[in-house]
Design a protein around this motif. Structure first.
Motif, short mmCIF file in Angstrom:
data_model
loop_
_atom_site.label_atom_id
_atom_site.label_comp_id
_atom_site.label_asym_id
_atom_site.label_seq_id
_atom_site.Cartn_x
_atom_site.Cartn_y
_atom_site.Cartn_z
N TRP A 1 0.74 -1.14 -0.25
CA TRP A 1 -0.04 0.09 0.08
C TRP A 1 0.85 1.20 -0.14
N THR A 2 0.47 2.29 -0.92
CA THR A 2 1.46 3.63 -0.73
C THR A 2 1.12 4.32 0.58
N PHE A 3 -0.21 4.14 1.12
CA PHE A 3 -0.22 4.82 2.47
C PHE A 3 -0.43 3.92 3.50
N GLY A 4 0.31 2.78 3.43
CA GLY A 4 0.20 1.93 4.56
C GLY A 4 0.84 2.38 5.77
N TYR A 5 2.10 3.01 5.57
CA TYR A 5 2.85 3.59 6.76
C TYR A 5 2.17 4.63 7.62
N PRO A 6 1.94 5.65 6.96
CA PRO A 6 0.89 6.62 7.59
C PRO A 6 -0.35 6.04 8.25
N LEU A 7 -1.07 5.24 7.65
CA LEU A 7 -2.42 4.74 8.17
C LEU A 7 -1.79 4.02 9.47
N ALA A 8 -0.71 3.18 9.40
CA ALA A 8 -0.53 2.32 10.64
C ALA A 8 -0.05 3.16 11.71
N VAL A 9 0.53 4.49 11.42
CA VAL A 9 1.01 5.64 12.47
C VAL A 9 -0.42 6.13 12.99
N MET A 10 -1.25 6.32 12.04
CA MET A 10 -2.52 6.98 12.64
C MET A 10 -3.04 5.95 13.42
N LEU A 11 -3.32 4.72 12.97
CA LEU A 11 -4.09 3.91 13.95
C LEU A 11 -3.50 3.62 15.29
N MET A 12 -2.16 3.63 15.34
CA MET A 12 -1.43 3.28 16.69
C MET A 12 -1.60 4.69 17.43
N ILE A 13 -1.58 6.02 16.94
CA ILE A 13 -1.99 7.22 17.55
C ILE A 13 -3.44 7.27 18.14
N LEU A 14 -4.33 6.66 17.16
CA LEU A 14 -5.89 6.58 17.42
C LEU A 14 -6.13 5.48 18.75
N SER A 15 -5.34 4.28 18.59
CA SER A 15 -5.72 3.44 19.57
C SER A 15 -4.96 3.78 21.02
N ALA A 16 -4.25 4.92 20.97
CA ALA A 16 -3.59 5.12 22.32
C ALA A 16 -4.44 6.13 22.84
N THR A 17 -4.95 7.17 21.70
CA THR A 17 -6.03 8.30 22.23
C THR A 17 -7.04 7.91 22.95
N LEU A 18 -8.22 6.81 22.26
CA LEU A 18 -9.30 6.45 22.80
C LEU A 18 -9.30 5.91 24.12
N PRO A 19 -8.43 5.19 24.49
CA PRO A 19 -8.41 4.82 26.05
C PRO A 19 -8.16 6.06 26.83
N MET A 20 -7.13 6.88 26.50
CA MET A 20 -7.08 7.90 27.27
C MET A 20 -8.36 8.77 27.52
N ILE A 21 -8.87 9.15 26.58
CA ILE A 21 -10.26 9.46 26.57
C ILE A 21 -11.52 9.21 27.48
N TYR A 22 -11.26 7.76 27.38
CA TYR A 22 -12.27 7.07 28.33
C TYR A 22 -12.05 7.10 29.72
N PHE A 23 -10.70 6.83 29.84
CA PHE A 23 -10.44 7.04 31.34
C PHE A 23 -10.58 8.38 32.01
#
Length: 327
Positions: free
Chosen positions: A299-321
């Protein structure tokens, strides 16, 4: 060591010249103070008193019949006195008071501070205590006052530690650094000192009751009147010592509880960080595998998508907490 105090007219005088081994003790002797006496000094004191003085083994007896007893020739009284209260190793040592033939003998291994203060006062100004019972009353008054001063100092120290323990985070003091280990040591030392003082006051209470009642002997009316007044002071100090023991228990529970809460806060933060970092770690682990057949690898945008997914997966639990007020 033998200290001799004799009646000199209308004053009590420290007869230092009579403390030599070959010097006879004066007939006007009122008080013999024996601190760790040698056999020769003990024999001289017994010859003047006309009785056998108690040994260390007898002074260490805990039965009340051994500590307070009347014999045909003497009255024997033993109390535990608080010494070294200003050090890290306070102690209670047995001190025996023996009344016989109009004289007082005191035997002790450690020199209590009230005894030292009384000897200094007699050296400077002479003593107004001309009888053995008056010297006994003055010495016991000094012991009670010394114990009261120790309890008063301990009470102020507990107030200071209590104000720090209950102040919380809202009122920090500039430059103050909290040391929980040191605080626990101070609380433990304070409780140990109060316990020693309470034991000493208990023995003084029994001794003064013995003097006030005059069971088996007839003390002077002035001595009995003084003993009743001193007994009230000792009873009040005993109640104050029990109150301070309660404050020590409360302060210890508070300090241990605060330490436990702080440890739980640390564990909670570590747990939240673990849960927060787990999803991005999982994403990075999946896309960090080097298999040949991975669709996302081309994928052309595989790397930025993976980085965004990691940031999103870390942000959502913090918002919940945050919404649950766990942070």
């Amino acid at each position: 060591m033998l200290h001799v105090f004799a009646c000199d007219g209308d004053r009590l005088r420290w007869a230092r010249e009579a403390e030599g081994v070959r010097t006879p003790l004066p007939a006007e002797t009122v008080w013999l103070d024996l601190q760790n006496p040698t056999p020769e000094e003990l024999a001289r004191a017994e010859a003047l008193m006309g009785i056998k003085l108690p040994t260390r083994e007898q002074m260490a007896e805990i039965e009340e019949s051994s500590r307070l007893r009347v014999t045909p020739d003497a009255v024997h009284m033993t109390a535990l006195v608080l010494v070294w209260a200003d050090t890290d190793q306070p102690r209670i040592v047995p001190v025996s008071f023996v009344l016989a033939g109009g004289r007082l003998a005191t035997i002790h291994a450690v020199d209590p501070q009230p005894f030292l203060a009384f000897r200094r006062r007699v050296t400077r100004n002479g003593g107004a205590e001309l009888t053995a019972e008056a010297v006994l009353a003055a010495l016991l008054d000094g012991v009670v006052e010394r114990t009261a001063a120790v309890l008063r100092r301990v009470g102020l120290e507990l107030d200071t530690m209590g104000s720090r323990a209950f102040r919380g985070r809202a009122l920090p003091v500039k430059g103050e650094r909290r040391n929980d280990t040191r605080t626990l040591k101070r609380i433990g030392h304070t409780g140990h000192l109060i316990g020693k003082a309470h034991v000493s006051l208990s023995t003084l209470n029994r001794l003064l009751t013995f003097l006030a009642r005059g069971e088996g002997w007839t003390p002077a009316k002035r001595t009995r009147r003084w003993a009743r007044a001193a007994l009230q002071d000792v009873t009040g100090l005993g109640e104050y010592a029990q109150f301070l023991s309660g404050k020590v228990s409360l302060l210890l529970d508070t300090t241990l509880g605060r330490i436990n809460v702080e440890q739980n806060e640390i564990i909670k933060i570590v747990s939240i960080l673990t849960v927060t970092l787990f999803p991005p770690t999982l994403v990075a682990s999946i896309y960090g595998m080097n298999f040949v057949s991975m669709p996302e690898k081309d994928w052309t945008f595989g790397y930025p998508l993976a980085v965004m997914l990691m940031i999103l997966s870390a942000t959502l639990p913090m918002i919940y907490f945050k919404r649950r007020r766990w942070l």
